[in-house]
Structure formats: C-alpha cells, structure tokens
Design a protein around this motif. Structure first.
Motif, PDB file in Angstrom:
ATOM      1  N   ASP A   1      14.075   0.278  -7.103  1.00  0.00           N
ATOM      2  CA  ASP A   1      13.028   0.986  -6.374  1.00  0.00           C
ATOM      3  C   ASP A   1      11.632   0.451  -6.674  1.00  0.00           C
ATOM      4  O   ASP A   1      10.686   0.793  -5.979  1.00  0.00           O
TER       5      ASP A   1
ATOM      6  N   ASN B   1       9.365   4.543   3.891  1.00  0.00           N
ATOM      7  CA  ASN B   1      10.081   3.531   3.116  1.00  0.00           C
ATOM      8  C   ASN B   1      10.699   2.474   4.023  1.00  0.00           C
ATOM      9  O   ASN B   1      10.659   1.273   3.719  1.00  0.00           O
ATOM     10  N   LEU B   2      11.264   2.913   5.135  1.00  0.00           N
ATOM     11  CA  LEU B   2      11.886   1.968   6.064  1.00  0.00           C
ATOM     12  C   LEU B   2      10.842   1.099   6.757  1.00  0.00           C
ATOM     13  O   LEU B   2      11.073  -0.097   7.006  1.00  0.00           O
TER      14      LEU B   2
ATOM     15  N   ALA C   1      16.329   3.200   2.552  1.00  0.00           N
ATOM     16  CA  ALA C   1      15.892   1.799   2.488  1.00  0.00           C
ATOM     17  C   ALA C   1      16.828   0.935   1.644  1.00  0.00           C
ATOM     18  O   ALA C   1      17.171  -0.175   2.068  1.00  0.00           O
TER      19      ALA C   1
ATOM     20  N   SER D   1       3.972  -3.488  -0.763  1.00  0.00           N
ATOM     21  CA  SER D   1       4.299  -4.890  -1.041  1.00  0.00           C
ATOM     22  C   SER D   1       3.097  -5.625  -1.619  1.00  0.00           C
ATOM     23  O   SER D   1       3.235  -6.445  -2.540  1.00  0.00           O
TER      24      SER D   1
ATOM     25  N   PHE E   1      14.848  -7.206  -5.251  1.00  0.00           N
ATOM     26  CA  PHE E   1      14.501  -6.606  -3.965  1.00  0.00           C
ATOM     27  C   PHE E   1      14.105  -5.154  -4.243  1.00  0.00           C
ATOM     28  O   PHE E   1      14.946  -4.330  -4.591  1.00  0.00           O
TER      29      PHE E   1
ATOM     30  N   MET F   1      18.830  -2.387   2.845  1.00  0.00           N
ATOM     31  CA  MET F   1      18.764  -3.632   2.070  1.00  0.00           C
ATOM     32  C   MET F   1      20.162  -4.163   1.808  1.00  0.00           C
ATOM     33  O   MET F   1      20.404  -5.378   1.890  1.00  0.00           O
TER      34      MET F   1
ATOM     35  N   THR G   1      12.858  -1.632  -3.045  1.00  0.00           N
ATOM     36  CA  THR G   1      12.818  -0.778  -1.864  1.00  0.00           C
ATOM     37  C   THR G   1      12.548   0.652  -2.292  1.00  0.00           C
ATOM     38  O   THR G   1      13.074   1.115  -3.307  1.00  0.00           O
TER      39      THR G   1
ATOM     40  N   ASP H   1       8.474  -6.030   4.929  1.00  0.00           N
ATOM     41  CA  ASP H   1       8.978  -7.025   3.978  1.00  0.00           C
ATOM     42  C   ASP H   1       9.927  -8.007   4.645  1.00  0.00           C
ATOM     43  O   ASP H   1       9.965  -9.188   4.291  1.00  0.00           O
TER      44      ASP H   1
ATOM     45  N   ASN I   1       8.016   0.164   5.416  1.00  0.00           N
ATOM     46  CA  ASN I   1       7.632  -0.834   4.414  1.00  0.00           C
ATOM     47  C   ASN I   1       8.673  -1.938   4.311  1.00  0.00           C
ATOM     48  O   ASN I   1       8.333  -3.128   4.205  1.00  0.00           O
ATOM     49  N   LEU I   2       9.953  -1.551   4.350  1.00  0.00           N
ATOM     50  CA  LEU I   2      11.008  -2.552   4.285  1.00  0.00           C
ATOM     51  C   LEU I   2      10.986  -3.455   5.515  1.00  0.00           C
ATOM     52  O   LEU I   2      11.197  -4.671   5.409  1.00  0.00           O
ATOM     53  N   ARG I   3      10.689  -2.873   6.653  1.00  0.00           N
ATOM     54  CA  ARG I   3      10.601  -3.675   7.881  1.00  0.00           C
ATOM     55  C   ARG I   3       9.520  -4.748   7.741  1.00  0.00           C
ATOM     56  O   ARG I   3       9.702  -5.895   8.154  1.00  0.00           O
TER      57      ARG I   3
END
Length: 305
Positions: free
Chosen positions: A236, A127-128, A265, A29, A250, A269, A252, A134, A130-132
């Motif tokens: 992505d 990846n998850l 991810a 991010s 977005f 999303m 991901t 975000d 990183n999304l968390r």
C-alpha cells in the motif's frame, strides 16, 4: 470458438509507451517518488506517510504543527526535509504546496459524501484513479510480468491479511503458468518453500504486504533475497522496511474507511500483472487455456449460464 477468458487474453494485451507529457501524474505518485529514499528512519517514514495521506492540509502546516501532528520533534522534520533532498523545511513545504494546489485546482467540487459506506466507495474510486494515472506508463508492469512468466517455479507469498490477494493471484496464474507455488504460512514453512523454489530453478517471488504489515512477511522477503530470488512486492505504500528489501514495488492505495480494509486497487494491480504474464508468452497462454477449457468441459467444472 475461444472461451470468454481466452478472448479477453487475446484482446486485452497491454501496450507499451511512456505517458504523454500532459498526462496527469497523481499527487500520491508524485509524493512517493519524492520520498522514495531507502535510508529513511522509522520517524521519517511516519512523516512521509502523513504527508502522503493528508497532502492538501499538511502542505500548509508550520514545522511546529507538522511535528505535533506526526508526533516527532521539529529537528526530525528538518532532518527529513534534508533526507529527501531539500535545503530545509521551507523548501520542502513550497514543493508540497505546489502539489497540493494542483490537486485542489483539478479536483471535483466538494460534494455531499453521503454515509460511511458511500464514503468508503469514494475513497476506493480515488485509489483506482491514482492507479489509472500510474498505468499511463505500463512499461514496468510489462517488464515484471515477463520476469514472473519466465520464473519456473513462480512463488506467490501472502501472509495473514494478504492471503486472499495471494490466493487470487496464484489461482489465476496457474491457468497460464506451469508451476505456481503459493506460500500462505510464515516461519519455517515459508523458508522451506522459498529455498525449494530457488533450488528448483525459480528466479522471482511475488509478495503481498497489506496493512497491518507482518514481521514474518519482512523476514520471508529477506530469506527470499538471501536465497538469490528477486522479489516483486504489491503493497500500500512504497516506503518502509519491506519495500526497501524488494527489487520492485507496486504501491497501490487500500480502502481504510471501514473497520477492515478493502482492496480494489491491489486487485486491479494483480489483474494487470496477470495480463502482462499472458502477453509475455502468448503461445503458452493459449495452449494452457485451451487445455483447461477441455478439462473443465469434460468434468463439468462450471454451471451452464
């Protein structure tokens, strides 16, 4: 008694709020924010993508080595550093090293990654995670969810490999939204659907673009924008021509360790935006879910557990 899906809709509302100052922001991010410039050339985007994907190694490369790895000239790297706001490559590398060192310091000890299937799962876990990070600030998800909820009709666009994500989102969105239009064919078919959606009063399109990114997706997004539709994009990487055309992106990570990508991810999303849509109009959500449960019971859509 509410159905399990109704109970989840009631209990899982997204709460607004900025991240605490101590909340960790993912390296991915940070780099996307650093490199988010609409006018990067294709070669500069390749440099940005390489740095994002190999930050812990690339941050310590000389300008010559980085140029060789990416397949560009040394002057191209210098111009890239300037384009993203630095006086030159040394200043950019110093910033990259600070991000890489924090990543190495905070990361888990190197472990046996097992076989390729386990390594693919490990990559998706990252990846998850990183999304968390975000999602620590959910305001953008909430805002876009409101726009998608209010758009009638709401168009969902996914072409080629992105069809499955678009179909999942459209299927679920139809439970809570009165008019969802799914577009999975490009060319004139997509143009007709987008133009008709705008003429019918639609204001937003949710588009999906997963690797390899299709030229026809870019063209369809441009058609949507020219018609007066706003575009929310799930993809992505927040760099590239399709992201440049979108009103909101977005980004991901996708799993790329196996022959075909996996989409853990992006799937989450999708679920987050669907949740934001349910939160945007809870009365309509409840009414539509009630009606659907009655029809499902009447026609025995589902097996009894």
């Amino acid at each position: 008694m509410p159905s399990p899906q109704q109970a989840r809709a009631q209990a899982s509302a997204i709460t607004s709020g900025k991240a605490d100052k101590d909340t960790e922001v993912s390296p991915t991010s940070q780099l996307r924010t650093l490199f988010d410039r609409p006018r990067l050339s294709p070669g500069q985007r390749r440099i940005a993508q390489y740095l994002i994907e190999h930050i812990t190694e690339a941050a310590f490369l000389s300008i010559t080595d980085l140029a060789d790895r990416v397949g560009v000239s040394q002057p191209s790297v210098t111009r890239f550093a300037s384009a993203v706001g630095f006086s030159g490559y040394p200043a950019l590398r110093e910033r990259l090293q600070s991000i890489a060192l924090r990543t190495l310091a905070g990361g888990p000890a190197e472990e046996n990654r097992g076989n390729e299937l386990q390594a693919a799962v490990d990559a998706e876990i990252e990846n998850l995670e990183n999304l968390r990070r975000d999602f620590a600030d959910a305001d953008r998800v909430i805002e876009v969810g409101r726009h998608l909820s209010a758009s009638a009709p709401l168009t969902v666009l996914g072409l080629r490999i992105s069809v499955s994500l678009a179909e999942y989102f459209a299927y679920a969105a139809r439970r809570i939204h009165p008019d969802v239009r799914l577009v999975t064919l490009g060319g004139s078919v997509a143009y007709d659907a987008l133009l008709q959606s705008r003429e019918a009063g639609g204001t937003w399109v949710l588009a999906f673009s997963m690797p390899r990114h299709a030229q026809e997706t870019l063209t369809a997004v441009r058609v949507a924008r020219d018609a007066g539709l706003k575009v929310a994009l799930i993809t992505d990487l927040a760099l590239g021509p399709i992201a440049d055309e979108a009103d909101v992106t977005f980004a991901t990570g996708t799993g790329s360790r196996l022959v075909f990508d996996s989409y853990a991810a992006p799937g989450v999303m999708c679920a987050a935006l669907l949740q934001a849509m349910t939160d945007a109009d809870p009365e309509r959500t409840q009414a539509r879910l009630d009606e659907y449960e009655q029809v499902a019971d009447q026609h025995q859509f589902f097996l009894r557990d």
